[in-house]
Design a protein around this motif. Structure first.
Motif, PDB file in Angstrom:
ATOM      1  N   SER A 148       0.839  -1.198   0.000  1.00 51.75           N
ATOM      2  CA  SER A 148       0.000   0.000   0.000  1.00 51.75           C
ATOM      3  C   SER A 148       0.875   1.250   0.000  1.00 51.75           C
ATOM      4  CB  SER A 148      -0.907  -0.014   1.227  1.00 51.75           C
ATOM      5  OG  SER A 148      -1.701   1.150   1.280  1.00 51.75           O
ATOM      6  N   TYR A 149       0.576   2.173  -0.913  1.00 51.45           N
ATOM      7  CA  TYR A 149       1.337   3.412  -1.091  1.00 51.45           C
ATOM      8  C   TYR A 149       0.788   4.492  -0.166  1.00 51.45           C
ATOM      9  CZ  TYR A 149       3.329   7.432  -3.677  1.00 51.45           C
ATOM     10  OH  TYR A 149       3.993   8.591  -4.046  1.00 51.45           O
ATOM     11  N   ALA A 150       1.678   5.293   0.399  1.00 49.91           N
ATOM     12  CA  ALA A 150       1.262   6.443   1.198  1.00 49.91           C
ATOM     13  C   ALA A 150       2.264   7.570   1.018  1.00 49.91           C
ATOM     14  CB  ALA A 150       1.165   6.065   2.678  1.00 49.91           C
ATOM     15  N   PRO A 151       1.814   8.793   0.724  1.00 52.32           N
ATOM     16  CA  PRO A 151       2.740   9.924   0.661  1.00 52.32           C
ATOM     17  C   PRO A 151       3.462  10.100   1.990  1.00 52.32           C
ATOM     18  CG  PRO A 151       0.587  10.523  -0.230  1.00 52.32           C
ATOM     19  CD  PRO A 151       0.422   9.199   0.445  1.00 52.32           C
ATOM     20  N   ALA A 152       4.684  10.585   1.927  1.00 52.43           N
ATOM     21  CA  ALA A 152       5.470  10.807   3.142  1.00 52.43           C
ATOM     22  C   ALA A 152       6.265  12.093   2.961  1.00 52.43           C
ATOM     23  CB  ALA A 152       6.406   9.629   3.405  1.00 52.43           C
ATOM     24  N   SER A 153       6.807  12.596   4.048  1.00 51.65           N
ATOM     25  CA  SER A 153       7.626  13.806   4.007  1.00 51.65           C
ATOM     26  C   SER A 153       8.673  13.709   5.110  1.00 51.65           C
ATOM     27  CB  SER A 153       6.760  15.057   4.195  1.00 51.65           C
ATOM     28  OG  SER A 153       6.090  15.009   5.452  1.00 51.65           O
ATOM     29  N   GLY A 154       9.586  14.664   5.106  1.00 51.15           N
ATOM     30  CA  GLY A 154      10.602  14.688   6.147  1.00 51.15           C
ATOM     31  C   GLY A 154      11.907  14.072   5.689  1.00 51.15           C
ATOM     32  N   ASP A 155      12.880  14.136   6.551  1.00 53.14           N
ATOM     33  CA  ASP A 155      14.219  13.630   6.245  1.00 53.14           C
ATOM     34  C   ASP A 155      14.278  12.120   6.437  1.00 53.14           C
ATOM     35  OD1 ASP A 155      15.136  16.174   5.706  1.00 53.14           O
ATOM     36  OD2 ASP A 155      15.851  16.512   7.755  1.00 53.14           O
ATOM     37  N   TYR A 156      15.103  11.508   5.624  1.00 53.82           N
ATOM     38  CA  TYR A 156      15.404  10.080   5.769  1.00 53.82           C
ATOM     39  C   TYR A 156      16.847   9.949   6.225  1.00 53.82           C
ATOM     40  CZ  TYR A 156      16.314   5.194   4.480  1.00 53.82           C
ATOM     41  OH  TYR A 156      16.664   3.859   4.495  1.00 53.82           O
ATOM     42  N   ARG A 157      17.079   9.286   7.336  1.00 54.04           N
ATOM     43  CA  ARG A 157      18.419   9.027   7.848  1.00 54.04           C
ATOM     44  C   ARG A 157      18.435   7.630   8.456  1.00 54.04           C
ATOM     45  NH1 ARG A 157      21.924  13.237   8.075  1.00 54.04           N
ATOM     46  NH2 ARG A 157      23.253  12.097   9.559  1.00 54.04           N
ATOM     47  N   GLN A 158      19.209   6.746   7.843  1.00 54.11           N
ATOM     48  CA  GLN A 158      19.338   5.384   8.342  1.00 54.11           C
ATOM     49  C   GLN A 158      20.806   4.963   8.256  1.00 54.11           C
ATOM     50  OE1 GLN A 158      17.104   3.351   9.728  1.00 54.11           O
ATOM     51  NE2 GLN A 158      15.351   4.740   9.478  1.00 54.11           N
ATOM     52  N   THR A 159      21.249   4.153   9.207  1.00 49.00           N
ATOM     53  CA  THR A 159      22.648   3.762   9.307  1.00 49.00           C
ATOM     54  C   THR A 159      22.879   2.396   8.680  1.00 49.00           C
ATOM     55  OG1 THR A 159      22.938   5.034  11.327  1.00 49.00           O
ATOM     56  CG2 THR A 159      24.534   3.292  10.918  1.00 49.00           C
ATOM     57  N   VAL A 160      23.976   2.285   7.958  1.00 49.02           N
ATOM     58  CA  VAL A 160      24.451   1.019   7.406  1.00 49.02           C
ATOM     59  C   VAL A 160      25.834   0.760   7.998  1.00 49.02           C
ATOM     60  CG1 VAL A 160      25.170  -0.214   5.325  1.00 49.02           C
ATOM     61  CG2 VAL A 160      23.130   1.234   5.278  1.00 49.02           C
ATOM     62  N   HIS A 161      26.000  -0.388   8.632  1.00 56.80           N
ATOM     63  CA  HIS A 161      27.279  -0.728   9.269  1.00 56.80           C
ATOM     64  C   HIS A 161      27.952  -1.867   8.512  1.00 56.80           C
ATOM     65  CE1 HIS A 161      30.012  -2.572  12.277  1.00 56.80           C
ATOM     66  NE2 HIS A 161      30.188  -1.302  12.623  1.00 56.80           N
ATOM     67  N   LEU A 162      29.252  -1.763   8.307  1.00 57.60           N
ATOM     68  CA  LEU A 162      30.014  -2.781   7.608  1.00 57.60           C
ATOM     69  C   LEU A 162      31.073  -3.375   8.528  1.00 57.60           C
ATOM     70  CD1 LEU A 162      29.508  -0.215   5.435  1.00 57.60           C
ATOM     71  CD2 LEU A 162      30.485  -1.908   3.881  1.00 57.60           C
ATOM     72  N   THR A 163      31.401  -4.594   8.262  1.00 61.04           N
ATOM     73  CA  THR A 163      32.479  -5.266   8.988  1.00 61.04           C
ATOM     74  C   THR A 163      33.333  -6.044   7.990  1.00 61.04           C
ATOM     75  OG1 THR A 163      32.970  -6.715  10.861  1.00 61.04           O
ATOM     76  CG2 THR A 163      31.162  -7.380   9.432  1.00 61.04           C
ATOM     77  N   ARG A 164      34.598  -6.283   8.374  1.00 64.93           N
ATOM     78  CA  ARG A 164      35.490  -7.048   7.500  1.00 64.93           C
ATOM     79  C   ARG A 164      35.552  -8.490   8.019  1.00 64.93           C
ATOM     80  NH1 ARG A 164      40.111  -5.022   4.530  1.00 64.93           N
ATOM     81  NH2 ARG A 164      40.251  -3.238   5.959  1.00 64.93           N
ATOM     82  N   ASP A 165      35.248  -9.437   7.136  1.00 69.38           N
ATOM     83  CA  ASP A 165      35.277 -10.846   7.519  1.00 69.38           C
ATOM     84  C   ASP A 165      36.689 -11.255   7.937  1.00 69.38           C
ATOM     85  OD1 ASP A 165      35.655 -13.908   6.644  1.00 69.38           O
ATOM     86  OD2 ASP A 165      33.545 -13.559   7.161  1.00 69.38           O
ATOM     87  N   LYS A 166      36.813 -11.924   9.085  1.00 66.10           N
ATOM     88  CA  LYS A 166      38.134 -12.246   9.622  1.00 66.10           C
ATOM     89  C   LYS A 166      38.887 -13.253   8.767  1.00 66.10           C
ATOM     90  CE  LYS A 166      36.905 -11.253  14.423  1.00 66.10           C
ATOM     91  NZ  LYS A 166      36.778 -11.804  15.806  1.00 66.10           N
ATOM     92  N   LYS A 167      38.165 -14.109   8.049  1.00 65.44           N
ATOM     93  CA  LYS A 167      38.841 -15.121   7.235  1.00 65.44           C
ATOM     94  C   LYS A 167      39.107 -14.621   5.819  1.00 65.44           C
ATOM     95  CE  LYS A 167      37.014 -19.127   9.743  1.00 65.44           C
ATOM     96  NZ  LYS A 167      36.228 -20.393   9.625  1.00 65.44           N
ATOM     97  N   THR A 168      38.056 -14.093   5.161  1.00 69.65           N
ATOM     98  CA  THR A 168      38.213 -13.695   3.760  1.00 69.65           C
ATOM     99  C   THR A 168      38.745 -12.287   3.602  1.00 69.65           C
ATOM    100  OG1 THR A 168      35.962 -12.805   3.610  1.00 69.65           O
ATOM    101  CG2 THR A 168      36.249 -15.168   3.193  1.00 69.65           C
TER     102      THR A 168
END
Length: 614
Positions: A148-168
């Motif tokens: 279902s679609y709904a109009p929205a407003s305001g800022d979008y701020r979301q965090t993406v966290h990365l890690t380095r695989d210890k083996k590869t």
């Protein structure tokens, strides 16, 4: 007239399964418009893919060997906009644990542009196996898990966290927001608006007592087997907003048979739908209603389905084709008006056949509203075209009369005590079961009123959450949705509400619930009309902009065919749920119509208001 995606008038189905083109970009088969991938520093925003031919298929690249964090985030965001059915390529950018927990179908967030990115602060970068980016943008809409679609407003701020695989020693995303995010143009390329259909719970057609089909618009991924998506979505039930006023004929728990992976019609445009055992014991009448729901739904998607066969428990349940569907349920888009109506220079109700052109001669409507004995400001003609309701020129009184020769007006069905014309009655509107709606704009007692079958004691309609004064009313053919133009501090907005009826007590209770905006970008809406089962045509302007005529969906989205040829100083707009009926308008130039593929043409110089039944 520009066609939309309703009924048999939407584009042909070859878009998803026909010719397939692939763009080769950045030296590989990748998303069109892919961005540069810096090894360090802040990422620039992921540019929304420019609007392409919708038959173009877009594929994403998996992560490269030893790709730095910036490239991992960039590649993941671009993979979200590809045509990968299960987002399997996007999951390759995640750790195995994150890939298991990520639910891309939970929501889609639409941004004005592609998501921007902000890298972590320099002090955080000293940890060699840890990296953080913040996704940024301006929200314009969301699509929830029910599509279902709904109009929205305001800022979008979301965090993406990365890690380095210890083996590869490869960077992967281990924490991210649920759902997907993309820019407006990528959303328009990837998703399409389609109606699924249910039946009104407390409303039937006045002429036939058949159930009224109600459109429930949802957004599906356009090139990811949309036909099967739509069948599954229909079986899952209506969206939350519509659920209180509709029912489904499918028994609870009905789903596609477990061995079904994809649905395709045969060379005779017949679609066979195998269902699980929940549907095995249904009667023939209920099966016909189920098939009608499927037929209406799939015909809003494609022209290649003319017949539905339902099967369950190893046997055929029923078969329903186009020729019988209208005998099972009424649907607004299938109702063809006999006439276009308007008020002429003598303030009379007149009519003409609705194909337009200067050769068409208008005639007075038979009866008291067309004989000139009462000067009229506005009129609504019932959907069966056997009666009409007119508001007197000063806006004080509402009269209801049959459209037959010799009829008389009698006493007003309703009167307003507003001190000025602008503070009195709005143009009325009829629903499919023959009830009449009108708003009284008297500041001392503003009300939305319902006259059952066009008469009797007016029912005060409850409007919880309404903030402003109603300036215009238009009820959808299905009788469960209402469009209101509401004025608040000089801003006129188009709101869509859900009509709920309770007949358990001595007096019926009627209310309009969960009003939501259908025109979030418009500051002034001056005219509107329903133009299909889930679409309206609107006259309005954005803040600081010029007046425009456009189509909007009742969920607040804009269809591909949104823009219409320009027209100024529009006083009314006339459209029908039947999208074959041409579009008319009135302006300072008189009565105009819009032939398909051309501009507006003047039909008659003296006309103040034009409208179809409803």
């Amino acid at each position: 007239m520009v066609a939309d995606r309703e009924g048999g008038h939407r584009r042909t189905p070859g878009r998803a399964a026909g010719r397939t083109a692939v763009y080769a970009t950045c030296g590989a088969v990748l998303l069109a418009g892919c961005a540069s991938m810096p090894d360090s520093g802040d990422l620039r925003g992921v540019e929304s893919t420019p609007r392409q031919d919708t038959q173009v298929r877009v594929f994403a690249m998996p992560p490269g060997e030893d790709a730095p964090p910036s490239e991992i985030v960039q590649g993941f965001l671009e993979a979200l906009t590809s045509d990968d059915p299960r987002f399997s390529t996007a999951r390759q950018y995640l750790t195995s644990r994150a890939a298991q927990r990520w639910e891309p179908e939970r929501s889609t967030t639409v941004l004005a542009d592609g998501p921007g990115t902000e890298a972590s602060q320099p002090g955080d970068r000293e940890n060699g196996d840890d990296y953080t980016f913040t996704l940024t943008g301006t929200k314009i809409a969301t699509v929830d898990a029910q599509q279902s679609y709904a109009p929205a407003s305001g800022d979008y701020r979301q965090t993406v966290h990365l890690t380095r695989d210890k083996k590869t020693r490869q960077w992967r995303i281990d924490a991210l927001p649920q759902g997907v995010v993309m820019g407006r143009s990528d959303f328009q390329r990837n998703y399409m608006s389609v109606n699924k259909y249910y039946f009104a719970s407390n409303t039937t057609s006045a002429g036939s007592d058949q159930p009224m089909a109600v459109a429930d618009p949802v957004y599906v991924r356009e090139r990811v087997d949309p036909m099967t998506q739509m069948v599954r979505s229909l079986l899952n039930g209506p969206t939350s907003w519509l659920r209180p006023v509709v029912r489904s004929s499918f028994p609870t728990g009905t789903a596609l048979s477990k061995d079904v992976t994809s649905l395709t019609p045969d060379d005779r445009n017949k679609l066979t739908v195998p269902l699980n055992d929940k549907a095995a014991g249904i009667g023939h009448g209920k099966c016909d209603e189920m098939a009608a729901q499927l037929l209406f739904t799939l015909q809003s998607l494609t022209q290649t389905v003319d017949e539905i066969e339902l099967r369950a428990g190893g046997r055929q349940l029923c078969v329903l084709g186009d020729d019988r569907a209208t005998a099972v349920a009424d649907r607004g888009a299938e109702t063809n008006p006999d006439y276009l109506y308007f008020i002429d220079g003598g303030h009379r109700l007149v009519r003409m056949t609705n194909h337009g052109g200067n050769s068409v001669r208008p005639e007075p409507v038979p009866g008291a509203l067309g004989d000139g004995s009462k000067a009229l400001r506005s009129v609504a003609v019932a959907r069966d075209e056997h009666s009409a309701a007119g508001v007197a020129l000063d806006g004080k009184a509402l009269y209801v009369a049959p459209t037959i020769a010799g009829s008389t007006l009698g006493e007003p069905a309703l009167q307003s005590k507003g001190k000025t014309e602008a503070d009195r009655l709005t143009t009325p509107s009829w629903d499919a079961q023959g009830d009449l709606w009108v708003a009284d704009r008297d500041p001392a007692a503003p009300r939305l009123l319902l006259l059952e079958k066009g008469g009797g004691q007016p029912v005060n309609v409850l409007t919880p959450g309404l903030d402003g004064r109603i300036n215009a009313v238009r009820v959808a053919a299905d009788g469960v949705r209402i469009a209101l133009v509401v004025d608040k501090n000089g801003t006129q907005s188009l709101l869509i509400g859900r009509i709920e009826r309770d007949r358990t007590g001595e007096q019926p209770t009627v209310s309009v619930q969960e009003l939501r905006s259908a025109t979030p970008d418009l500051e002034q809406v001056t005219a509107m009309s329903w133009a299909a089962d889930s679409r309206l045509v609107v006259v309005g302007r954005e803040s600081g902009g010029v007046e425009q005529v456009q189509y909007v969906q009742c969920d607040g989205s804009i269809p591909e065919t949104g823009a219409l040829p320009g027209l100024t100083k529009v006083t009314s707009i006339a459209a029908s749920e039947d999208s074959d009926a041409p579009l008319f308008a009135t302006s300072e130039d008189g009565l105009l119509w819009l032939p398909g593929g051309s501009g507006w043409r003047t039909v008659k110089e003296t006309a103040s208001v034009a409208f179809y039944p409803g």
